[in-house]
Design a protein around this motif. Structure first.
Motif, PDB file in Angstrom:
ATOM      1  N   ARG A 217       0.814  -1.217   0.000  1.00  0.00           N
ATOM      2  CA  ARG A 217       0.000   0.000   0.000  1.00  0.00           C
ATOM      3  C   ARG A 217       0.853   1.277   0.000  1.00  0.00           C
ATOM      4  O   ARG A 217       0.400   2.325  -0.437  1.00  0.00           O
ATOM      5  CB  ARG A 217      -0.940   0.011   1.200  1.00  0.00           C
ATOM      6  N   LYS A 218       2.076   1.199   0.477  1.00  0.00           N
ATOM      7  CA  LYS A 218       2.917   2.394   0.552  1.00  0.00           C
ATOM      8  C   LYS A 218       3.660   2.671  -0.748  1.00  0.00           C
ATOM      9  O   LYS A 218       3.954   3.832  -1.064  1.00  0.00           O
ATOM     10  CB  LYS A 218       3.923   2.248   1.697  1.00  0.00           C
ATOM     11  N   THR A 219       3.976   1.647  -1.502  1.00  0.00           N
ATOM     12  CA  THR A 219       4.828   1.833  -2.673  1.00  0.00           C
ATOM     13  C   THR A 219       4.181   1.474  -4.011  1.00  0.00           C
ATOM     14  O   THR A 219       4.711   1.855  -5.055  1.00  0.00           O
ATOM     15  CB  THR A 219       6.112   0.986  -2.532  1.00  0.00           C
TER      16      THR A 219
ATOM     17  N   GLU B  23      -6.291   5.680  -6.501  1.00  0.00           N
ATOM     18  CA  GLU B  23      -7.260   5.632  -5.404  1.00  0.00           C
ATOM     19  C   GLU B  23      -6.780   6.443  -4.205  1.00  0.00           C
ATOM     20  O   GLU B  23      -7.579   7.155  -3.562  1.00  0.00           O
ATOM     21  CB  GLU B  23      -7.498   4.179  -4.981  1.00  0.00           C
ATOM     22  N   GLN B  24      -5.498   6.364  -3.886  1.00  0.00           N
ATOM     23  CA  GLN B  24      -4.971   7.101  -2.745  1.00  0.00           C
ATOM     24  C   GLN B  24      -5.118   8.601  -2.934  1.00  0.00           C
ATOM     25  O   GLN B  24      -5.499   9.322  -2.008  1.00  0.00           O
ATOM     26  CB  GLN B  24      -3.495   6.728  -2.525  1.00  0.00           C
TER      27      GLN B  24
ATOM     28  N   PRO C 217     -11.398  -2.137  -0.582  1.00  0.00           N
ATOM     29  CA  PRO C 217     -11.460  -1.580   0.774  1.00  0.00           C
ATOM     30  C   PRO C 217     -10.246  -0.699   1.060  1.00  0.00           C
ATOM     31  O   PRO C 217      -9.167  -0.909   0.502  1.00  0.00           O
ATOM     32  CB  PRO C 217     -11.471  -2.820   1.670  1.00  0.00           C
ATOM     33  N   GLU C 218     -10.454   0.285   1.898  1.00  0.00           N
ATOM     34  CA  GLU C 218      -9.371   1.225   2.205  1.00  0.00           C
ATOM     35  C   GLU C 218      -8.252   0.560   2.990  1.00  0.00           C
ATOM     36  O   GLU C 218      -7.088   0.964   2.895  1.00  0.00           O
ATOM     37  CB  GLU C 218      -9.926   2.416   2.991  1.00  0.00           C
ATOM     38  N   ASN C 219      -8.588  -0.473   3.751  1.00  0.00           N
ATOM     39  CA  ASN C 219      -7.586  -1.178   4.555  1.00  0.00           C
ATOM     40  C   ASN C 219      -7.571  -2.663   4.202  1.00  0.00           C
ATOM     41  O   ASN C 219      -8.484  -3.174   3.563  1.00  0.00           O
ATOM     42  CB  ASN C 219      -7.891  -1.005   6.051  1.00  0.00           C
ATOM     43  N   GLY C 220      -6.525  -3.340   4.644  1.00  0.00           N
ATOM     44  CA  GLY C 220      -6.416  -4.774   4.390  1.00  0.00           C
ATOM     45  C   GLY C 220      -5.518  -5.082   3.210  1.00  0.00           C
ATOM     46  O   GLY C 220      -5.171  -4.205   2.415  1.00  0.00           O
TER      47      GLY C 220
END
Length: 218
Positions: free
Chosen positions: A6-8, A15-16, A49-52
């Protein structure tokens, strides 16, 4: 199964960025089946989903059938994911034309998400009549995670349909060619004529239909 970082991950940047702008329900949309001579056009809409953990999706065309099926299963297991499917038959394509049906399938897929979307990311060119602000992304299935996910979902769904049609209408090789105009398919079309899922408005089918009475074989 591998997952996106999610960071790279470049695929998650669209989306971010939209979430940073205040959008919450961001749907990626893609279609499969515009070019085949037989079968439906299918669209999928996906809200990740935003997380996971998100499976390491990619453009479905760059993946093997086994890889697509594994990713499809992984996506469907995700908590909080939303998936919508839109589908228009060969008869509807003949009645309305493939472009209109493709756009309608995309809108139908969005309606079937079961939630009101805030923003839509669409593969390819702009689509009219979408229910929220949108951005068209050329080759978006290779640039955006939710579009890539939609491309996989749509492809696996349509391939499964074509395998069922292969059992109903044997002889055309639908389980292998998925309705596309391969040499094998064209040869079978000339020999057997068109079956109920052929697109009679498409030139290769239209050229042989006149030689066979509709419904003669099926």
């Amino acid at each position: 199964m591998k997952y996106l970082d999610r960071k790279t991950s470049i695929l998650l940047r669209p989306e971010q960025k939209l979430r940073e702008e205040g959008f919450c329900f961001i749907a990626g949309v893609d279609e499969v089946g515009r070019g085949p001579l037989a079968g439906p056009v299918v669209a999928a809409a996906v809200i990740l989903p935003e997380n996971g953990d998100i499976p390491a999706v990619a453009d479905s065309k760059s993946l093997s059938a086994a890889e697509r099926e594994e990713l499809d299963a992984g996506l469907r297991r995700m908590e909080g994911i939303r998936i919508g499917i839109g589908e228009f038959s060969a008869a509807e394509i003949d009645r309305h034309d493939i472009l209109r049906c493709t756009h309608a399938a995309m809108r139908q897929a969005l309606d079937n998400l079961g939630v009101e979307v805030d923003f839509i990311l669409v593969d390819g060119r702009p689509v009219p009549g979408l229910p929220a602000p949108s951005r068209a992304m050329v080759k978006g299935d290779a640039k955006c995670a939710s579009i890539a996910a939609a491309s996989i979902i749509a492809k696996v769904y349509r391939d499964a349909l074509m395998k069922k049609y292969d059992e109903l209408y044997p002889g055309y090789g639908f389980a292998g060619n998925m309705g596309y105009g391969t040499a094998e398919h064209l040869a079978a079309l000339k020999k057997l004529g068109a079956c109920p899922i052929h697109r009679r408005s498409f030139a290769p089918v239209r050229e042989v239909v006149s030689e066979f009475e509709q419904g003669e074989l099926w």
